[in-house]
Design a protein around this motif. Structure first.
Motif, PDB file in Angstrom:
ATOM      1  N   SER A  12       0.833  -1.187   0.000  1.00  0.00           N
ATOM      2  CA  SER A  12       0.000   0.000   0.000  1.00  0.00           C
ATOM      3  C   SER A  12       0.877   1.249   0.000  1.00  0.00           C
ATOM      4  CB  SER A  12      -0.910   0.008   1.232  1.00  0.00           C
ATOM      5  OG  SER A  12      -1.497   1.274   1.403  1.00  0.00           O
ATOM      6  N   TRP A  13       0.679   2.125  -0.995  1.00  0.00           N
ATOM      7  CA  TRP A  13       1.520   3.315  -1.098  1.00  0.00           C
ATOM      8  C   TRP A  13       1.340   4.215   0.119  1.00  0.00           C
ATOM      9  CZ3 TRP A  13      -0.389   8.209  -0.850  1.00  0.00           C
ATOM     10  CH2 TRP A  13      -1.776   8.361  -1.059  1.00  0.00           C
ATOM     11  N   GLN A  15       0.541   3.257   3.207  1.00  0.00           N
ATOM     12  CA  GLN A  15       1.229   2.649   4.336  1.00  0.00           C
ATOM     13  C   GLN A  15       2.741   2.866   4.228  1.00  0.00           C
ATOM     14  OE1 GLN A  15      -0.124   1.486   6.966  1.00  0.00           O
ATOM     15  NE2 GLN A  15      -2.271   1.324   6.362  1.00  0.00           N
TER      16      GLN A  15
END
Length: 514
Positions: A12-13, A15
């Motif tokens: 996830s970018w 995250q």
């Protein structure tokens, strides 16, 4: 016991972005060292900007506000003689310690533990995050007590049911501070801001009145919105990122209350009720002993003015009553030892408060925050957005959210900004109540991501109890999703509110009558 959610995939970018924020933030020095360095930086900047002749015109008084140089003999003398007054006068310090001394009795006797178990047993686990966020929103009706009392309670509630305690802390912090201007109950801040707004509004319309309930409808709707958004962020972003709790802090065992604990809770409830009835008698009756003859209202009463004492007193009385009922108090030594133990855990916070108090004092003395706010507000005014009032309103929200990173006090910021933005919007046909509502959106959302929040060291101290390696970066990465989500959702709600033409409070519409 429900396990904590599994960590979100690292692909996830967002995250990954939060991980970068956390790592960079944790490269910063110890918070106490950081505040000391910030204090030194302010002194140097005051010399640079004063030499440059930087100043601003205060919109409320019309007086020139220059940057004050502290890097000279006069500044040195002022810093030397003000070390102790700065520390002793640091607003959160007395509040925190006084409240904790009273609450310590409730903790020592077992009242807090029994009450926590009762709440957890009575709360469906799927609603826990919502209750913590909403409870945080309600808690700031009592000034800043939510920071001291409710945030650690949120962490303890999550820990008790097997969820990560920092997720509970984050949810409570989001409600208390990020939802500062969302509530279903009016408080002293409503009256304070209304007075400032009214003073600014009379520039355009002499004699105009702005009442403390000016934003009440808007705040009620916002409390629902912030609860929903805060719950979603907790359960979908923050808690999955934290993963299962692997620390050493022991969770409170969730078991049914025994007969002694039930009796103790009954005594505590009766004692609390008795104190409450006395307070109501003193504040709501004509000539009540807690009323101020010059302002005989509940908000102007000595109960509100002395709220810190009453929090201490409630904790003391309820704790003693529980201890007597449950048999956990044998003599006065048990009570005093409880107070001693509570204060002894605040050592790191007291050290941070010492350096933070010096930094905030220097920052205020130099007028850097005031000059930045006035210059920025003037820049927005010069952008000629009069043909797009909604865009101008959003600009006010974003600008306030930015200024909030360096000036924490809601009333101090509004004292600076109201004389600029209230008349500007009134000339465009919008009510001062709407402008105040837009200001409060920006004033709330970034409270939780600025280390300059005067309670940030305290929240960090609470977090370290569960995860000793928690740093500023950890806190920023944990709270940033709330700040972004609140800012987006709340701004969209403001735009929709304007589009629908809904009143922001009793008798407070959106448009001025022609």
């Amino acid at each position: 016991m429900t396990p904590s959610p599994a960590p979100v995939a690292t692909s996830s970018w967002f995250q990954r972005f939060l991980t970068v924020i956390e790592r960079l933030g944790n490269l910063l020095p110890n918070p106490s060292t950081l505040f000391a360095l910030l204090a030194a930086t302010v002194v140097v900047l005051s010399w640079i900007f004063s030499r440059m002749g930087v100043s601003a015109i205060h919109p409320a008084t019309g007086q020139v506000v220059p940057v004050i140089n502290l890097l000279n003999v006069e500044g040195l003398h002022r810093m030397l003689i003000s070390v102790v007054p700065n520390f002793v006068g640091f607003p959160p310090l007395g509040t925190v310690l006084a409240c904790l001394v009273g609450i310590a009795v409730a903790e020592r006797t077992g009242l807090v533990t029994a009450g926590l178990r009762l709440i957890v047993l009575a709360t469906p686990r799927r609603w826990l995050a919502s209750i913590v966020v909403f409870g945080g929103i309600l808690s700031h009706s009592g000034a800043d007590v939510g920071y001291v009392l409710f945030i650690p309670l949120g962490a303890a509630m999550f820990h008790a049911v097997g969820r990560h305690p920092l997720a509970g802390l984050a949810a409570a912090f989001a409600g208390v501070s990020g939802g500062f201007s969302a509530n279903i109950v009016l408080g002293t801040i409503d009256a304070l801001l209304a007075g400032i707004t009214q003073a600014a509004a009379t520039v355009v319309r002499p004699g105009m009145l702005v009442n403390p309930a000016a934003n009440w409808y808007f705040l009620i709707a916002a409390s629902i919105l912030i609860t929903v958004v805060g719950t979603w962020v907790t359960e979908k972003i923050v808690e999955p990122r934290l993963g299962p709790y692997q620390g050493d802090a022991q969770a409170e065992e969730i078991k049914p209350l025994n007969a002694g604990e039930k009796r103790g809770l009954l005594y505590a409830v009766l004692a609390t009720l008795a104190v409450t009835l006395v307070i109501l008698w003193g504040t709501l009756t004509d000539g009540g002993f807690l009323l101020d003859p010059k302002n005989p209202t509940f908000l102007g009463s000595y109960f509100i003015k002395g709220l810190i004492f009453f929090i201490f007193f409630y904790g003391l009385v309820a704790g003693l009553a529980y201890g007597i009922g449950a048999g956990t108090i044998r003599n006065d030594n048990d009570v005093i030892r409880g107070m001693d133990a509570s204060v002894s855990t605040m050592g790191s916070y007291i050290v941070m408060a010492f350096f933070a108090s010096q930094f905030l004092a220097y920052f205020n003395w130099t007028n850097l925050g005031t000059v930045l706010a006035v210059k920025g507000a003037g820049l927005i005014k010069d952008m000629n957005l009069q043909d797009s009032p909604t865009l101008l309103m959003v600009s006010l929200v974003l600008f306030t959210a930015t200024v909030n990173l360096v000036i924490g006090s809601a009333s101090a910021k509004w004292t600076l900004l109201a004389p600029i933005f209230v008349p500007m919007f009134m000339l465009l046909g919008y009510t001062p109540e709407l402008v105040q509502g837009a200001y409060r959106v920006g004033d709330s959302c970034t409270n939780i991501i600025t280390p300059l929040n005067q309670y940030f060291p305290l929240i960090l101290g609470f977090a370290v109890r569960y995860v000793p390696k928690t740093g500023i970066g950890t806190m920023l990465a944990m709270m940033l999703p709330y700040s972004i989500a609140f800012l987006i959702a709340w701004t969209l709600m403001l735009i929709a509110w304007i589009a629908l033409g809904l009143p922001v409070g009793p008798g407070a519409g959106l448009f001025l009558p022609q």
